[in-house]
Design a protein around this motif. Sequence first.
Motif, PDB file in Angstrom:
ATOM      1  N   MET A   1      24.638  21.634  57.421  1.00 36.92           N
ATOM      2  CA  MET A   1      25.263  23.249  57.328  1.00 36.92           C
ATOM      3  C   MET A   1      25.783  22.894  56.817  1.00 36.92           C
ATOM      4  O   MET A   1      27.269  22.522  56.743  1.00 36.92           O
ATOM      5  N   ALA A   2      25.573  23.528  55.072  1.00 38.03           N
ATOM      6  CA  ALA A   2      26.863  23.302  53.686  1.00 38.03           C
ATOM      7  C   ALA A   2      27.866  25.102  54.130  1.00 38.03           C
ATOM      8  O   ALA A   2      27.032  25.352  53.807  1.00 38.03           O
ATOM      9  N   LYS A   3      28.798  24.535  54.104  1.00 43.81           N
ATOM     10  CA  LYS A   3      30.378  25.528  53.487  1.00 43.81           C
ATOM     11  C   LYS A   3      30.915  25.165  52.648  1.00 43.81           C
ATOM     12  O   LYS A   3      31.421  24.470  51.983  1.00 43.81           O
ATOM     13  N   MET A   4      30.683  26.520  51.659  1.00 39.57           N
ATOM     14  CA  MET A   4      32.472  26.262  50.201  1.00 39.57           C
ATOM     15  C   MET A   4      33.304  27.027  50.744  1.00 39.57           C
ATOM     16  O   MET A   4      32.875  28.143  51.047  1.00 39.57           O
ATOM     17  N   LEU A   5      34.717  26.577  50.206  1.00 40.56           N
ATOM     18  CA  LEU A   5      36.328  27.218  50.639  1.00 40.56           C
ATOM     19  C   LEU A   5      36.321  27.607  49.003  1.00 40.56           C
ATOM     20  O   LEU A   5      35.737  26.937  48.347  1.00 40.56           O
ATOM     21  N   THR A   6      36.317  29.444  49.147  1.00 40.32           N
ATOM     22  CA  THR A   6      36.860  30.163  47.627  1.00 40.32           C
ATOM     23  C   THR A   6      38.601  30.685  47.804  1.00 40.32           C
ATOM     24  O   THR A   6      38.851  30.237  49.227  1.00 40.32           O
ATOM     25  N   ALA A   7      39.102  30.681  46.653  1.00 40.60           N
ATOM     26  CA  ALA A   7      39.869  31.527  46.719  1.00 40.60           C
ATOM     27  C   ALA A   7      40.352  32.980  46.830  1.00 40.60           C
ATOM     28  O   ALA A   7      40.844  33.315  46.593  1.00 40.60           O
ATOM     29  N   ASN A   8      39.713  33.871  47.433  1.00 35.18           N
ATOM     30  CA  ASN A   8      39.139  35.180  47.354  1.00 35.18           C
ATOM     31  C   ASN A   8      39.638  35.364  48.541  1.00 35.18           C
ATOM     32  O   ASN A   8      39.276  34.972  49.778  1.00 35.18           O
ATOM     33  N   ASN A   9      40.920  36.248  48.486  1.00 39.59           N
ATOM     34  CA  ASN A   9      41.156  37.052  49.741  1.00 39.59           C
ATOM     35  C   ASN A   9      39.962  38.080  49.913  1.00 39.59           C
ATOM     36  O   ASN A   9      39.661  38.681  49.610  1.00 39.59           O
ATOM     37  N   PRO A  10      39.592  37.328  51.628  1.00 36.00           N
ATOM     38  CA  PRO A  10      38.319  38.646  52.162  1.00 36.00           C
ATOM     39  C   PRO A  10      39.685  39.774  52.888  1.00 36.00           C
ATOM     40  O   PRO A  10      38.283  41.050  52.750  1.00 36.00           O
ATOM     41  N   ALA A  11      40.506  40.075  52.677  1.00 37.80           N
ATOM     42  CA  ALA A  11      41.044  41.683  52.997  1.00 37.80           C
ATOM     43  C   ALA A  11      41.545  42.224  51.993  1.00 37.80           C
ATOM     44  O   ALA A  11      41.891  42.878  52.289  1.00 37.80           O
ATOM     45  N   ALA A  12      41.164  41.716  50.663  1.00 40.95           N
ATOM     46  CA  ALA A  12      42.019  41.993  49.697  1.00 40.95           C
ATOM     47  C   ALA A  12      40.868  43.434  49.116  1.00 40.95           C
ATOM     48  O   ALA A  12      39.580  43.396  49.626  1.00 40.95           O
ATOM     49  N   PRO A  13      42.256  44.630  48.849  1.00 40.33           N
ATOM     50  CA  PRO A  13      40.649  45.984  48.759  1.00 40.33           C
ATOM     51  C   PRO A  13      40.167  45.372  47.332  1.00 40.33           C
ATOM     52  O   PRO A  13      40.105  44.849  46.218  1.00 40.33           O
ATOM     53  N   GLN A  14      38.868  46.079  46.928  1.00 40.67           N
ATOM     54  CA  GLN A  14      37.500  45.884  45.913  1.00 40.67           C
ATOM     55  C   GLN A  14      37.428  47.430  45.311  1.00 40.67           C
ATOM     56  O   GLN A  14      36.519  46.848  44.330  1.00 40.67           O
ATOM     57  N   ASN A  15      38.020  48.237  45.438  1.00 44.64           N
ATOM     58  CA  ASN A  15      37.554  49.621  44.966  1.00 44.64           C
ATOM     59  C   ASN A  15      39.388  50.417  44.263  1.00 44.64           C
ATOM     60  O   ASN A  15      39.288  51.283  44.573  1.00 44.64           O
ATOM     61  N   VAL A  16      39.714  49.345  44.052  1.00 45.21           N
ATOM     62  CA  VAL A  16      40.865  49.573  42.981  1.00 45.21           C
ATOM     63  C   VAL A  16      40.887  50.743  42.214  1.00 45.21           C
ATOM     64  O   VAL A  16      40.425  49.873  41.086  1.00 45.21           O
ATOM     65  N   ALA A  17      40.985  51.744  41.358  1.00 47.58           N
ATOM     66  CA  ALA A  17      40.640  53.187  41.023  1.00 47.58           C
ATOM     67  C   ALA A  17      42.159  53.337  39.871  1.00 47.58           C
ATOM     68  O   ALA A  17      43.261  53.309  40.807  1.00 47.58           O
ATOM     69  N   ARG A  18      42.021  52.912  39.023  1.00 51.11           N
ATOM     70  CA  ARG A  18      43.491  53.259  38.691  1.00 51.11           C
ATOM     71  C   ARG A  18      43.130  54.634  36.868  1.00 51.11           C
ATOM     72  O   ARG A  18      41.905  54.154  36.359  1.00 51.11           O
ATOM     73  N   PHE A  19      43.773  55.298  36.365  1.00 45.66           N
ATOM     74  CA  PHE A  19      44.106  55.719  35.747  1.00 45.66           C
ATOM     75  C   PHE A  19      43.573  55.413  34.227  1.00 45.66           C
ATOM     76  O   PHE A  19      45.367  54.591  33.717  1.00 45.66           O
ATOM     77  N   ASN A  20      42.674  55.241  32.637  1.00 44.99           N
ATOM     78  CA  ASN A  20      43.154  54.609  31.739  1.00 44.99           C
ATOM     79  C   ASN A  20      43.688  55.812  30.721  1.00 44.99           C
ATOM     80  O   ASN A  20      42.941  56.491  30.512  1.00 44.99           O
ATOM     81  N   MET A  21      44.546  55.426  30.584  1.00 39.38           N
ATOM     82  CA  MET A  21      45.101  56.663  29.045  1.00 39.38           C
ATOM     83  C   MET A  21      44.581  56.557  27.981  1.00 39.38           C
ATOM     84  O   MET A  21      44.802  57.319  27.381  1.00 39.38           O
ATOM     85  N   LYS A  22      44.012  55.215  27.627  1.00 34.52           N
ATOM     86  CA  LYS A  22      43.450  55.737  26.519  1.00 34.52           C
ATOM     87  C   LYS A  22      41.788  56.297  26.294  1.00 34.52           C
ATOM     88  O   LYS A  22      41.097  57.185  26.311  1.00 34.52           O
TER      89      LYS A  22
END
Length: 641
Positions: free
Chosen positions: A39-60
């Motif tokens: 059983m192969a498992k890969m460790l990544t540096a991504n934070n699973p608890a980090a939000p993935q849908n952060v929206a910001r207002f683009n002034m341009k």
Amino acid sequence: MPPFSSLLKRKDDGLKPTREVVRPPNQLQLTEAELAEEMAKMLTANNPAAPQNVARFNMKERCYKFDPMVEQVVVHYGSDGWLLHKAGEEARRQAESEKAEAEAAAKFQAELERALRDKEAGADVEPPDDSRQLRNQFNFSERAAQTFTYPLRDRATYTEPPPTATVSDITMDFKYWDDSSDVFKPGEGSLLPLWQFKCEKSKKHVTSMCWSSLYSDQFAVGYGSFHYQKQGTGAVSVFSLKNPSHAERTITTQSGVMALHFHPEFANLLAVGCYDGSVMVFDVRSPSDKPICQASVKTKKHADPVWQVCWQPDELQKTLAFVSISTDGDVLLWTLTKVELVPERLMRLQSASKDKAAGAGASAVAALSMSGSFGTGMAAAAVAAAAGNAAAAAGGRGSEAGAGAADIVAQHTVGGLCMDFAQAAGQENTYLVGTEEGSIHKCSKAYGSDYLATYSGHGMPVYAVKWNTMHPGLFLSCSADWSVKVWDVLQPQAPLMSFDLGAAVGDIAWAPYSSTVFAAVTDDGKVHVFDLAQNRQLPLCAQKCTKKARLTRVVFNPKHPILLIGDSKGNMSALKLSPNLRRCSKPDKPGAKVEELERQKLDKVVEVARKSQAPALAAAAAEAAAEAAALAALAAAGGSE
């Protein structure tokens, strides 16, 4: 490999341990093949608890967009330490600093002990300087770093531009500086250059300038050409003293702009006169470059260039109207309607040449009676009688001969170049007109068939006439004959004062703060500022402001001590007047009005000028009498033939 538990036990009969496998009851039962599978498992540096849908207002792009970069670092434990490794560079520098500090302290202590010993021995010695010891033991640090650490405040983004109230304070700093050298130069003044304005879209002459009636820092400039062979498009630019680098608004016209004027009540309305004879009205607040109303061929526009426009109130009909003057000889009143401009002729400019002999005799009578140098009015009556008898004798020879003697010079249309309306109460209908032949005519809107008076003193075209802003009986004129003349309304025979400036005078302007101060600009690039109360012969300031361009226009700011000039290269310069050039009367009694004091000051100057002008009036009377006699003789000779 599936988890398992091991239990080590010792036998009572031996020291060799034995292993016994004990399986938990909830262990998953797998086959040998499943146990052998990797059983192969890969460790990544991504934070699973980090939000993935952060929206910001683009002034341009002016919309909300998802942020592609999400912080993935999670700090589980952090601590700031103060320990240094002995082998490090920073530790070495700190050790050297401590060593140098210890050596300096030991040296100071040795000097202090030696000074104490010398003092006990009776020697007069000074103790060592201990100021080096009174220093911050933590080395130097900024005062801001020693204050309390304030917590971070919420950050916000302005959706509207920040207020710009401080800009006006910065641009108005010129009010707090004056040329102190005027104290040591009585009778002289200077002009301080403040800003220079230029329209990038137009490289033509500055043909007209006008300050806004509502905003003291805003002015409009008209661009055109005074050369009839170099005509093209024109432009109108609106500038502000708060932004000298760029124009607030620029409007392009099909023909060169020769005149413009802001409405005194509605500051957004701008009347414009063009070289092709058309007049138009713009709304400077509107983003469109199209005029509100424009005169066309159908509405009988001028046939020649329009040299000046001026708004005039209509008290009867309560409508918006302005007056224009052109070299086609017409003075027209334009009334604004909902759809068009309606013209009305106020005056048709004609050369004053009806009865030349009788006119010369009347001029002689008036000149002799005003001068008083011929004793009583007997000489004047004799001159008038001689002129009248000669005209009567010529008329007795026949009606045709009399008519020929009366109209020696036929009337013809004269082009108008400038005008100005009286500002005194009760004289709103009276205005002055300057012509190409050098004459100045006093006219009225209520009487358009003939002139009220004619002032002859210039030998070339009159470029500008200006009523005095505080004295209703005086006006100023300038001409291409290099002269500026001050006139009395009741004395049309000769001017009160005349000034030769050595070059063609393009424009003149009375100062709004004083009744005796006026400015003039000439073709040699000089600005002349006169104060008749201080010097009636020479200007207080004659300053050259351009190198290779001729000055065309000059206007005073109605509120600030600023003089605005324009030249033939399309540049405008704002100049500040020194204290000697802006002296005005100060009321010494409570309740006294400044306007009345200024009027009295100018009356004193006029009285002195009239006394010094008596010989000139006598000479003018003698010349008029001789001209009348010559014309009478010519009429008699024509009748005898």
